[in-house]
Design a protein around this motif. Sequence first.
Motif, PDB file in Angstrom:
ATOM      1  N   GLY A 192     -63.019  31.834   8.065  1.00 46.49           N
ATOM      2  CA  GLY A 192     -63.961  32.669   7.339  1.00 46.49           C
ATOM      3  C   GLY A 192     -63.326  33.835   6.614  1.00 46.49           C
ATOM      4  O   GLY A 192     -63.998  34.502   5.826  1.00 46.49           O
ATOM      5  N   TRP A 193     -62.059  34.086   6.857  1.00 48.47           N
ATOM      6  CA  TRP A 193     -61.353  35.162   6.180  1.00 48.47           C
ATOM      7  C   TRP A 193     -60.607  34.630   4.966  1.00 48.47           C
ATOM      8  O   TRP A 193     -60.070  33.520   4.991  1.00 48.47           O
ATOM      9  CB  TRP A 193     -60.327  35.802   7.112  1.00 48.47           C
ATOM     10  CG  TRP A 193     -60.891  36.811   8.063  1.00 48.47           C
ATOM     11  CD1 TRP A 193     -61.909  36.612   8.958  1.00 48.47           C
ATOM     12  CD2 TRP A 193     -60.452  38.152   8.232  1.00 48.47           C
ATOM     13  NE1 TRP A 193     -62.128  37.755   9.679  1.00 48.47           N
ATOM     14  CE2 TRP A 193     -61.247  38.719   9.257  1.00 48.47           C
ATOM     15  CE3 TRP A 193     -59.470  38.933   7.631  1.00 48.47           C
ATOM     16  CZ2 TRP A 193     -61.076  40.029   9.679  1.00 48.47           C
ATOM     17  CZ3 TRP A 193     -59.295  40.237   8.057  1.00 48.47           C
ATOM     18  CH2 TRP A 193     -60.103  40.783   9.068  1.00 48.47           C
ATOM     19  N   GLN A 194     -60.539  35.413   3.913  1.00 46.68           N
ATOM     20  CA  GLN A 194     -59.637  35.095   2.809  1.00 46.68           C
ATOM     21  C   GLN A 194     -58.202  35.306   3.311  1.00 46.68           C
ATOM     22  O   GLN A 194     -57.898  36.339   3.923  1.00 46.68           O
ATOM     23  CB  GLN A 194     -59.914  36.000   1.610  1.00 46.68           C
ATOM     24  CG  GLN A 194     -61.223  35.707   0.907  1.00 46.68           C
ATOM     25  CD  GLN A 194     -61.255  34.302   0.307  1.00 46.68           C
ATOM     26  OE1 GLN A 194     -60.267  33.824  -0.251  1.00 46.68           O
ATOM     27  NE2 GLN A 194     -62.395  33.641   0.436  1.00 46.68           N
ATOM     28  N   PRO A 195     -57.302  34.346   3.071  1.00 52.13           N
ATOM     29  CA  PRO A 195     -55.943  34.492   3.587  1.00 52.13           C
ATOM     30  C   PRO A 195     -55.264  35.796   3.177  1.00 52.13           C
ATOM     31  O   PRO A 195     -54.587  36.428   3.994  1.00 52.13           O
ATOM     32  CB  PRO A 195     -55.216  33.273   3.005  1.00 52.13           C
ATOM     33  CG  PRO A 195     -56.292  32.249   2.840  1.00 52.13           C
ATOM     34  CD  PRO A 195     -57.509  33.022   2.429  1.00 52.13           C
ATOM     35  N   ALA A 196     -55.453  36.225   1.929  1.00 47.31           N
ATOM     36  CA  ALA A 196     -54.801  37.453   1.485  1.00 47.31           C
ATOM     37  C   ALA A 196     -55.247  38.647   2.323  1.00 47.31           C
ATOM     38  O   ALA A 196     -54.433  39.496   2.711  1.00 47.31           O
ATOM     39  CB  ALA A 196     -55.083  37.702   0.003  1.00 47.31           C
ATOM     40  N   ALA A 197     -56.538  38.727   2.625  1.00 42.43           N
ATOM     41  CA  ALA A 197     -57.046  39.838   3.434  1.00 42.43           C
ATOM     42  C   ALA A 197     -56.484  39.777   4.847  1.00 42.43           C
ATOM     43  O   ALA A 197     -56.118  40.813   5.432  1.00 42.43           O
ATOM     44  CB  ALA A 197     -58.567  39.805   3.460  1.00 42.43           C
ATOM     45  N   ALA A 198     -56.412  38.568   5.405  1.00 40.82           N
ATOM     46  CA  ALA A 198     -55.886  38.415   6.760  1.00 40.82           C
ATOM     47  C   ALA A 198     -54.423  38.816   6.827  1.00 40.82           C
ATOM     48  O   ALA A 198     -53.999  39.558   7.736  1.00 40.82           O
ATOM     49  CB  ALA A 198     -56.059  36.976   7.224  1.00 40.82           C
ATOM     50  N   PHE A 199     -53.631  38.364   5.869  1.00 42.31           N
ATOM     51  CA  PHE A 199     -52.197  38.638   5.934  1.00 42.31           C
ATOM     52  C   PHE A 199     -51.869  40.071   5.517  1.00 42.31           C
ATOM     53  O   PHE A 199     -50.847  40.623   5.951  1.00 42.31           O
ATOM     54  CB  PHE A 199     -51.434  37.619   5.092  1.00 42.31           C
ATOM     55  CG  PHE A 199     -51.573  36.210   5.619  1.00 42.31           C
ATOM     56  CD1 PHE A 199     -51.467  35.944   6.977  1.00 42.31           C
ATOM     57  CD2 PHE A 199     -51.839  35.144   4.766  1.00 42.31           C
ATOM     58  CE1 PHE A 199     -51.613  34.660   7.480  1.00 42.31           C
ATOM     59  CE2 PHE A 199     -51.983  33.857   5.249  1.00 42.31           C
ATOM     60  CZ  PHE A 199     -51.870  33.617   6.611  1.00 42.31           C
ATOM     61  N   ALA A 230     -49.185  34.293   2.671  1.00 43.18           N
ATOM     62  CA  ALA A 230     -48.407  34.791   3.805  1.00 43.18           C
ATOM     63  C   ALA A 230     -47.062  35.344   3.343  1.00 43.18           C
ATOM     64  O   ALA A 230     -46.628  36.415   3.798  1.00 43.18           O
ATOM     65  CB  ALA A 230     -48.205  33.678   4.824  1.00 43.18           C
ATOM     66  N   ILE A 231     -46.402  34.641   2.454  1.00 42.65           N
ATOM     67  CA  ILE A 231     -45.118  35.116   1.941  1.00 42.65           C
ATOM     68  C   ILE A 231     -45.296  36.407   1.155  1.00 42.65           C
ATOM     69  O   ILE A 231     -44.477  37.332   1.248  1.00 42.65           O
ATOM     70  CB  ILE A 231     -44.463  34.018   1.087  1.00 42.65           C
ATOM     71  CG1 ILE A 231     -43.998  32.864   1.992  1.00 42.65           C
ATOM     72  CG2 ILE A 231     -43.285  34.573   0.277  1.00 42.65           C
ATOM     73  CD1 ILE A 231     -43.529  31.636   1.243  1.00 42.65           C
ATOM     74  N   ARG A 232     -46.376  36.496   0.427  1.00 39.88           N
ATOM     75  CA  ARG A 232     -46.651  37.726  -0.337  1.00 39.88           C
ATOM     76  C   ARG A 232     -46.696  38.946   0.579  1.00 39.88           C
ATOM     77  O   ARG A 232     -46.260  40.036   0.204  1.00 39.88           O
ATOM     78  CB  ARG A 232     -47.986  37.576  -1.073  1.00 39.88           C
ATOM     79  CG  ARG A 232     -48.439  38.822  -1.834  1.00 39.88           C
ATOM     80  CD  ARG A 232     -49.814  38.588  -2.429  1.00 39.88           C
ATOM     81  NE  ARG A 232     -50.362  39.795  -3.038  1.00 39.88           N
ATOM     82  CZ  ARG A 232     -51.609  39.920  -3.470  1.00 39.88           C
ATOM     83  NH1 ARG A 232     -52.451  38.884  -3.355  1.00 39.88           N
ATOM     84  NH2 ARG A 232     -52.029  41.047  -4.003  1.00 39.88           N
ATOM     85  N   TYR A 233     -47.200  38.752   1.803  1.00 41.72           N
ATOM     86  CA  TYR A 233     -47.352  39.871   2.720  1.00 41.72           C
ATOM     87  C   TYR A 233     -46.292  39.882   3.827  1.00 41.72           C
ATOM     88  O   TYR A 233     -46.492  40.484   4.876  1.00 41.72           O
ATOM     89  CB  TYR A 233     -48.758  39.877   3.311  1.00 41.72           C
ATOM     90  CG  TYR A 233     -49.794  40.311   2.295  1.00 41.72           C
ATOM     91  CD1 TYR A 233     -49.901  41.651   1.927  1.00 41.72           C
ATOM     92  CD2 TYR A 233     -50.617  39.387   1.668  1.00 41.72           C
ATOM     93  CE1 TYR A 233     -50.819  42.057   0.974  1.00 41.72           C
ATOM     94  CE2 TYR A 233     -51.545  39.786   0.705  1.00 41.72           C
ATOM     95  CZ  TYR A 233     -51.637  41.127   0.369  1.00 41.72           C
ATOM     96  OH  TYR A 233     -52.549  41.528  -0.583  1.00 41.72           O
ATOM     97  N   GLY A 234     -45.164  39.248   3.573  1.00 36.68           N
ATOM     98  CA  GLY A 234     -44.008  39.464   4.427  1.00 36.68           C
ATOM     99  C   GLY A 234     -43.654  38.402   5.439  1.00 36.68           C
ATOM    100  O   GLY A 234     -42.763  38.627   6.276  1.00 36.68           O
ATOM    101  N   ALA A 235     -44.302  37.239   5.419  1.00 38.46           N
ATOM    102  CA  ALA A 235     -43.956  36.191   6.382  1.00 38.46           C
ATOM    103  C   ALA A 235     -42.478  35.831   6.272  1.00 38.46           C
ATOM    104  O   ALA A 235     -41.940  35.670   5.173  1.00 38.46           O
ATOM    105  CB  ALA A 235     -44.810  34.950   6.153  1.00 38.46           C
ATOM    106  N   THR A 236     -41.835  35.697   7.427  1.00 40.42           N
ATOM    107  CA  THR A 236     -40.445  35.232   7.459  1.00 40.42           C
ATOM    108  C   THR A 236     -40.367  33.766   7.874  1.00 40.42           C
ATOM    109  O   THR A 236     -39.324  33.132   7.685  1.00 40.42           O
ATOM    110  CB  THR A 236     -39.614  36.062   8.447  1.00 40.42           C
ATOM    111  OG1 THR A 236     -40.145  35.895   9.772  1.00 40.42           O
ATOM    112  CG2 THR A 236     -39.634  37.543   8.074  1.00 40.42           C
ATOM    113  N   HIS A 237     -41.442  33.251   8.450  1.00 38.98           N
ATOM    114  CA  HIS A 237     -41.505  31.855   8.871  1.00 38.98           C
ATOM    115  C   HIS A 237     -42.877  31.293   8.473  1.00 38.98           C
ATOM    116  O   HIS A 237     -43.900  31.917   8.768  1.00 38.98           O
ATOM    117  CB  HIS A 237     -41.337  31.712  10.384  1.00 38.98           C
ATOM    118  CG  HIS A 237     -39.989  32.112  10.889  1.00 38.98           C
ATOM    119  ND1 HIS A 237     -39.568  33.433  10.923  1.00 38.98           N
ATOM    120  CD2 HIS A 237     -38.963  31.367  11.382  1.00 38.98           C
ATOM    121  CE1 HIS A 237     -38.336  33.475  11.407  1.00 38.98           C
ATOM    122  NE2 HIS A 237     -37.957  32.249  11.698  1.00 38.98           N
TER     123      HIS A 237
END
Length: 252
Positions: A192-199, A230-237
């Motif tokens: 139910g969350w937009q991925p950008a908001a979650a990440f 996720a990568i936009r907000y810093g995911a390393t994996h």
Amino acid sequence: MTESTQGREERRAELAAGLARTRARIADACAAAGRDRGEVTLIAVTKTYPASDVELLGGLGVTEVGENRDQEAAPKAQAVAAAGTRVTWHFVGQLQRNKCRSVVGYADVVHSVDSVRLAQALADAARRHRDRPLDVLVQVSVDGDPARGGALAPAWGADAVEADRRLDEVAAAVAGDGPLRLAGLMAVAPLGWQPAAAFERLAAIADRFRVDHPTATALSAGMSADLEEAIRYGATHVRVGSALLGMRPTLR
């Protein structure tokens, strides 16, 4: 060429195509975020896929493999090792305390520790049945809902739950126990969350977390549908299954 050999070559070609597409998506996302491609590790999530796929992926240069059910992962890891394929195994699913002994036997990284009691059980199993440190990521709740999986961060519901589920307490339990090594955080975007908001929220939690744990820099977030955000907000994996391996029947 035998039928089995032909089928294996066809499957290898399918995996190579999926891998090329996935790597291109990761590279494009890193470029868009102004990040170096080398900062992001691809974990091929092979749940429901056979050990032969892991062997083929290993031959294609994939070195990080994720599983989420011990009853499937344990025999698969054994089969892959017997075939001579070397990969790093990530346990990415919900972990029950009674499965810790089995998981420490093959996993190199556990992504889903979300309670002090689980951290203690995992440390005890690692101490008894393992001769090297086990990297651990603490699974964090993005929405602060105590009914979902994940430890709760300060200012996002931590005061509403017992200490067993508080992010600071779980991290301290991992970091303070010799067999375990605190590597970072993991999260899944809530339904139910937009991925950008979650990440974006996850990135804020991670920034605060690293003040107290500066060496715990891993951030496991993003799957087939949302790895770019996720990568936009810093995911390393990033943990990728269907986009890499395609849709397959569920193993029983």
